[in-house]
Design an enzyme around this catalytic site. Structure first.
Site, PDB file in Angstrom:
ATOM      1  N   ASP A  77      -5.677  -3.709  -2.131  1.00 52.51           N
ATOM      2  CA  ASP A  77      -4.625  -3.513  -1.236  1.00 52.51           C
ATOM      3  C   ASP A  77      -4.116  -4.525  -0.784  1.00 52.51           C
ATOM      4  O   ASP A  77      -4.860  -5.562  -0.452  1.00 52.51           O
ATOM      5  CB  ASP A  77      -5.325  -2.421  -0.044  1.00 52.51           C
ATOM      6  CG  ASP A  77      -4.270  -1.899   0.558  1.00 52.51           C
ATOM      7  OD1 ASP A  77      -3.627  -2.524   1.140  1.00 52.51           O
ATOM      8  OD2 ASP A  77      -4.311  -0.614   0.527  1.00 52.51           O
ATOM      9  N   SER A 135       0.662  -1.368   0.021  1.00 53.72           N
ATOM     10  CA  SER A 135      -0.190   0.041  -0.072  1.00 53.72           C
ATOM     11  C   SER A 135       0.949   1.408   0.027  1.00 53.72           C
ATOM     12  O   SER A 135       1.705   1.420  -0.892  1.00 53.72           O
ATOM     13  CB  SER A 135      -0.932   0.100   1.274  1.00 53.72           C
ATOM     14  OG  SER A 135      -1.996   0.795   0.938  1.00 53.72           O
TER      15      SER A 135
END
Length: 280
Positions: free
Chosen positions: A162, A54
């Site tokens: 993610d 991320s």
């Protein structure tokens, strides 16, 4: 013959251990990563292998490309927070992030100066996905496409979200890329208390969670801890992943810096024990 082989091993030059860093997920809390990197730079500690998930993948990619913590701070200051905020709506297209990053991170992962990899999550299977080749910016947007803020990113026929859902601090990936000693940074070691979150944000979060196609795996955090020699844990409990005000980001930077400085004596001692020597 055995005697000669022993002599060869005895006088052979010792292999310098490879130091790696694994940068964890956390949205705007990633400013703490920049603070940590500044502390390492001040103490002459550099990394030869980099991984991230991320926001950690974005910071890590910039580092692997050769940007310093000061360079990254200037890049962040150049962003239009107002324009960025306009795109923070449920299941927005994260392509705008790719456009923001492209001037700094053009090219492919396999051509970067340092070994680098990001981590994402498959939207259909909920399996972790290693991103160690192909277009850098596409890999980063996939790694950072956290629902419900962003929709999934298509890459090589897979819909990706993610990477925090399956590997929030990819230290094991860092080891697989050749690191002998890994320092990790956990941006969520001190979670924001539920009571500190507004009622409206909790209601919205609960309603939208029904449409999120991925779920956190039990070892999404522990696998990173298991593979790290040292884990930095800046206390960011007063902040949310969406805190993008200048004041909040400056404070998170300082918290990351101070956490690393407070651990530096331990870090340097562990590195010496492992055979690392600073360049003179």
């Amino acid at each position: 013959m055995q005697f000669i082989e022993r002599l060869k091993r005895l006088f052979a030059p010792k292999k310098t251990p490879v130091l790696g860093i694994a940068l964890g997920s956390g949205g705007a809390k990633g400013m703490a990563h920049l603070g940590a990197l500044k502390a390492f730079e001040e103490h002459g500690i550099s990394f030869r292998v980099v991984t991230g998930t991320s926001i950690g993948s974005i910071v890590g990619a910039l580092y692997a490309k050769g940007f310093s913590s000061s360079d990254m701070t200037e890049i962040v200051r150049g962003f239009s927070l107002r324009e960025f905020g306009k795109n923070l709506r449920p299941f927005a297209d994260p392509a705008f992030i790719e456009e923001i990053l492209e001037p700094y991170l053009e090219g492919n992962i396999e051509d970067m100066p340092l070994p680098f990899a990001a981590w994402a999550t498959d939207a259909h299977t909920n399996e972790g996905v290693l991103l160690d080749k192909g277009k850098i910016t596409r890999a980063l947007t996939a790694s950072a496409a956290i629902p419900p803020f962003f929709r999934s990113v298509e890459r090589e026929g897979r819909q990706l979200y993610d990477g925090a859902y399956t590997n929030a601090i990819p230290a094991d990936v860092c080891k697989n890329l050749g690191a002998d000693f890994v320092i990790g940074c956990d941006l969520s070691a001190y979670p924001t208390a539920q009571s500190e979150q507004g009622n409206l944000s909790r209601i919205i979060g609960t309603a939208l969670s029904a449409f999120v196609p991925v779920a956190y795996k039990e070892d999404s955090k522990t696998r990173g801890y298991d593979a790290c020699e040292i884990m930095l844990k800046p206390n960011l409990s007063s902040f949310r992943a969406t805190d993008v005000s200048r004041a909040a980001m400056n404070e998170m930077f300082e918290i990351g810096y101070e956490e690393t400085i407070s651990r530096m004596e331990e870090i340097e001692a562990r590195l010496r024990e492992a055979g690392f020597r600073k360049k003179k």
